[in-house]
Design an enzyme around this catalytic site. Structure first.
Site, mmCIF file in Angstrom:
data_model
loop_
_atom_site.group_PDB
_atom_site.id
_atom_site.type_symbol
_atom_site.label_atom_id
_atom_site.label_comp_id
_atom_site.label_asym_id
_atom_site.label_seq_id
_atom_site.Cartn_x
_atom_site.Cartn_y
_atom_site.Cartn_z
ATOM 1 N N ASP A 160 75.997 60.892 15.163
ATOM 2 C CA ASP A 160 76.897 59.865 15.655
ATOM 3 C C ASP A 160 78.256 60.181 15.035
ATOM 4 O O ASP A 160 78.358 60.932 14.074
ATOM 5 C CB ASP A 160 76.391 58.476 15.267
ATOM 6 C CG ASP A 160 77.029 57.395 16.142
ATOM 7 O OD1 ASP A 160 76.462 56.306 16.236
ATOM 8 O OD2 ASP A 160 78.091 57.677 16.749
ATOM 9 N N TRP A 161 79.261 59.606 15.590
ATOM 10 C CA TRP A 161 80.637 59.991 15.220
ATOM 11 C C TRP A 161 80.969 59.554 13.793
ATOM 12 O O TRP A 161 81.085 58.374 13.506
ATOM 13 C CB TRP A 161 81.622 59.403 16.233
ATOM 14 C CG TRP A 161 81.933 60.344 17.368
ATOM 15 C CD1 TRP A 161 83.170 60.790 17.762
ATOM 16 C CD2 TRP A 161 80.996 60.988 18.252
ATOM 17 N NE1 TRP A 161 83.069 61.630 18.842
ATOM 18 C CE2 TRP A 161 81.752 61.801 19.159
ATOM 19 C CE3 TRP A 161 79.616 60.972 18.380
ATOM 20 C CZ2 TRP A 161 81.155 62.571 20.151
ATOM 21 C CZ3 TRP A 161 79.033 61.741 19.379
ATOM 22 C CH2 TRP A 161 79.786 62.523 20.252
#
Ligand code: GLC
Length: 751
Positions: free
Chosen positions: A231-232
């Site tokens: 995930d970012w």
């Protein structure tokens, strides 16, 4: 050239760079080797593509191209329709082809542990079977267009509070039975091109560097073939991540972690084979997209896709209450009250926020439906009572035959990035609804919310329609249902509890600590409420129709005597009303073997069937052995004991129409874990060690048996023996430690 050869030609610097984003949305190109730069973009319920000139962001803040906003997962889950999910995926895949996006970042399948999770709108269900089946269909749809998906967020990301650092603490059985199965089903039934690991820790280890999760479970056990992206901003220790099987850091770290990888390989702290494996997995997907890229083939036809979004929305809306007030009639004078009639909330906030090219509201469609008067009553984007609006609404309602209130949660009440603090609707809405009720007019409330809400007036209004966040076509869809052009068929994929305190995670949700203990274990959602036989506002699987359905002729057919090689369950469903409609048949299994503490019932199959008025169809659903199993941590495996199970078929978890018993036999026996403290009962229960106890250990049990054989003892004597740890025999006989060691060795040899 094949991928392995390509990797062998890459420098260490190029390989390290390949394992992180080139920028916010792209993979790393290597021009000299013909490795292209490919784009990934959010989903899940539309294409949020940020053009190059926009600053990339992962919260839906900056620009994105105009796209089509489909119903969010909270709504599409209510369709219980695998084919519909596949179709939606296919459309999204075509849009990605047209926009040259290689991977769509969805579906989002985290289990709805609490109604408070700010991102519940983007997730499918409280039940892992529903989430798994529907997400697998969606993935197959998208990937049928040679576009990848990224099922997310792996795993146990069930709150927004401190999502980037909190640790979801759950035992293995809870993870296996509740928080992992949706991913497992998707991998086994759809092979998503990528998996997105979550921000959080699982039992103290970040998902982005969790070898058990990303390699042992995801790859070694389930057979996942694609690559894992973070995930970012979810990466903590990049080197540990590569070793754990976390291939692509998104977005990049401006080279900082590339250097960490290079140094680790050079120092021997990281094996180059692990790095090569990550690079290979990323390139497999890059070139798979490149090979299937349609050059100029697909066109993103927003109007056509709007019609698809409309079709889908009509299958998702749930009729929760109807005391003879719906469908509305053309000749009735109807008052539409509430800002949501004019500006409906149709999606959630955050990375999934789509720049919708158009949105229809109920009001924008009103002219087609008859005498409708509108008063705003309250704003759709705030909790604010405005006396002028209030009075106007009362006046408008007074002159009408029926009142339809369009209510719901404003964006500020729930979103990615933060959790809700209560389950109420805005106060201004409840106050106005209570005042309108005093008029004594038939009243319907239409809801636009991403997660369950408390409805203090539910027993006093005559109709309730749950539209959830139903995409850009929500207005047109809800009008078709309110006026009976479409027969509602949606069913809740999550329980609406009467009050937040009833929810099983209530005492342990979010909070200030970084440790979030999943103390409710497998008792999530209806698994808890049904086991406690608790009253709920609306149960899991519940939804009404404008027609009625009858069930009959439940048949069970075992494919083998043991029942472990598949069981076919069939039931006849009849439309006993006047209007054609779709019924969602649900099949729950109840374990009566007492082999473990289990939820009283669990959804193990569902099927939707379309029936003309008076028509009957046979619905057939198949159960495999897993449908009867629970996860036994002592065996680290699924286990279904021999004995009686109940098949329960009905229209909701609380409305079971027909039941039948089935007996499983010839199950694999649970082997006891044998050490000095093994309980004698575990040895007596296992056929391979029972005799050993009766012949070799009984001499140490005289104090309990009085010289009798164990089988001849009374209840008290037997239970003392059964619950006795082997090591305790030192206190009741001349047992020695040496003897215990010898016995343990002999017993283990018998397994
Ligand atoms: C966000 C979300 C994730 C999304 C990603 C890119 O933080 O958690 O679902 O795909 O970042 O926007």
């Amino acid at each position: 050239m094949n991928i392995k050869e390509l990797v062998s030609q890459m420098t260490l610097e190029e390989k390290a760079a390949m394992c992180s984003g080139n920028d916010f949305w792209h993979t790393e190109p290597v021009a000299r080797l013909g490795i292209p730069r490919t784009m990934v973009s959010d989903g899940p319920h539309g294409l949020r593509k940020q053009p190059e000139e926009c600053d990339g962001d992962h919260l839906g803040l900056n620009g994105a191209i105009e796209a089509v906003c489909f119903p969010a997962a909270c709504a599409t889950a209510c369709s219980f329709d695998r084919d519909m999910m596949y179709d939606m995926g296919q459309i999204l895949g075509k849009e990605c082809q047209a926009e040259k996006v290689s991977v769509l970042l969805g579906p989002a399948v985290n289990i709805k542990r609490s109604p408070l999770c700010g991102r519940n709108f983007e997730y499918l269900s409280e039940d892992p079977y529903v989430a798994g089946e529907l997400s697998a269909a969606y993935i197959n749809g998208v990937q049928s267009q040679n576009i990848g998906t990224s099922i997310k967020h792996f795993a146990a990301n069930n709150q927004e509070t401190a999502r980037m650092s909190a640790s979801s603490n759950a035992n293995e059985r809870t993870l296996r039975e509740i928080y992992l199965p949706a991913f497992e089903t998707a991998v086994k039934k759809a092979q998503p091109w990528t998996v997105m690991c979550s921000y959080n820790q699982i039992n103290g280890e970040y998902a982005s560097q969790n070898h058990w999760l990303l390699t042992e479970v995801l790859r070694d056990e389930w057979g996942f073939e694609g690559y894992v992206m973070s995930d970012w901003g979810a990466v903590r220790d990049r080197v540990k991540g590569i070793a754990a099987g976390m291939d692509l850091e998104m977005p990049g770290s401006n080279g900082v972690n590339d250097q960490a990888i290079i140094q680790a390989v050079q120092s021997g702290a990281l094996s180059e084979e692990d790095l090569n494996a990550s690079v290979e997995r990323i390139l497999n997907i890059v070139f798979r997209y490149e090979k299937g890229k349609e050059v100029g083939g697909s066109v993103f036809d927003r109007e056509k896709d709007y019609e698809k979004a409309l079709e889908i929305a009509k299958k998702c809306i749930v009729l929760l209450k109807n005391e003879g007030v719906l469908p509305l009639k053309k000749e009735e004078k109807v008052a539409f009250i509430g800002g949501f009639a004019e500006t409906p909330r149709y999606q959630g906030g955050g990375s999934s926020h789509i720049h919708a090219h158009k949105v229809t509201s109920a009001l924008s469609m009103a002219s087609e439906y008859g005498d409708i008067r509108y008063a705003k009553g309250f704003p759709a984007d705030a909790d604010r009572t405005e006396p002028v609006l209030f009075e106007e609404a009362m006046k408008t309602a007074k002159d009408a035959d029926k009142v339809v209130v369009f209510a719901g949660l404003p964006d500020i009440f729930e979103s990615e990035g933060y959790d809700r603090i209560h389950m109420q609707l805005p106060e201004c809405q409840n106050v106005l609804i209570e005042k309108l009720l005093e008029l004594g007019k038939p009243m319907i409330v239409v809801l636009h919310n991403g997660s369950p809400v408390e409805l203090p007036w539910a027993d006093r209004v005559q109709g309730i329609v749950e539209a959830y966040l139903c995409g850009e076509a929500v207005g047109e869809a809800e009008m078709e249902i309110l006026y009976g052009r479409v027969n509602p068929s949606g069913k809740l994929a999550e329980t609406f509890p009467k009050r937040l305190e009833d929810n099983p995670s209530y005492l342990n949700f979010a909070g200030k600590s970084k440790d979030v203990d999943y103390s409710e274990g497998v008792f999530v959602g209806y698994r808890y409420y049904d086991s406690k036989d608790m009253e709920v506002l609306f149960p899991f699987g519940y939804g009404l129709s404008y027609t009625t359905f009858a069930y009959g002729n439940l048949q069970i057919e075992k494919k083998s005597e043991s029942g472990r090689d598949g069981i076919n369950v069939s039931v006849d469903v009849t439309n006993t009303g006047e209007m054609a409609g779709k019924e969602i048949v649900q099949l729950y299994v109840a374990d009566h073997t007492q082999s473990a503490i289990r939820p009283i019932q669990e959804l193990r199959q569902f099927a939707s069937v379309w029936l003309e008025a008076g028509e009957t169809k046979k619905v057939v659903m198949e159960l495999d052995e897993r449908a009867f199993s629970w996860y036994d941590e002592t065996q680290h495996d699924w286990y279904a004991a021999d004995g009686v199970y109940e098949i329960r078929v009905g229209r909701s978890s609380r409305d079971i129409e027909l039941t039948a018993e089935v007996i499983l036999t010839d199950g694999k026996e649970k082997k006891p874990v044998i050490d000095a403290n093994v309980m004698l009962g575990d040895l007596l229960d296992y056929s391979g060690t029972k005799k050993y106890v009766e012949q070799n250990l009984v001499q140490y049990l005289d104090g309990f048996t009085g010289g009798k054989a164990i089988d001849e003892c009374d209840e008290m004597e037997k239970s003392m023996i059964y619950y006795m740890p082997l090591s305790s025999l030192r206190s009741f006989s001349n047992m020695t430690n040496e003897k215990i060691d010898e016995i343990v060795k002999e017993l283990n040899a018998l397994l």
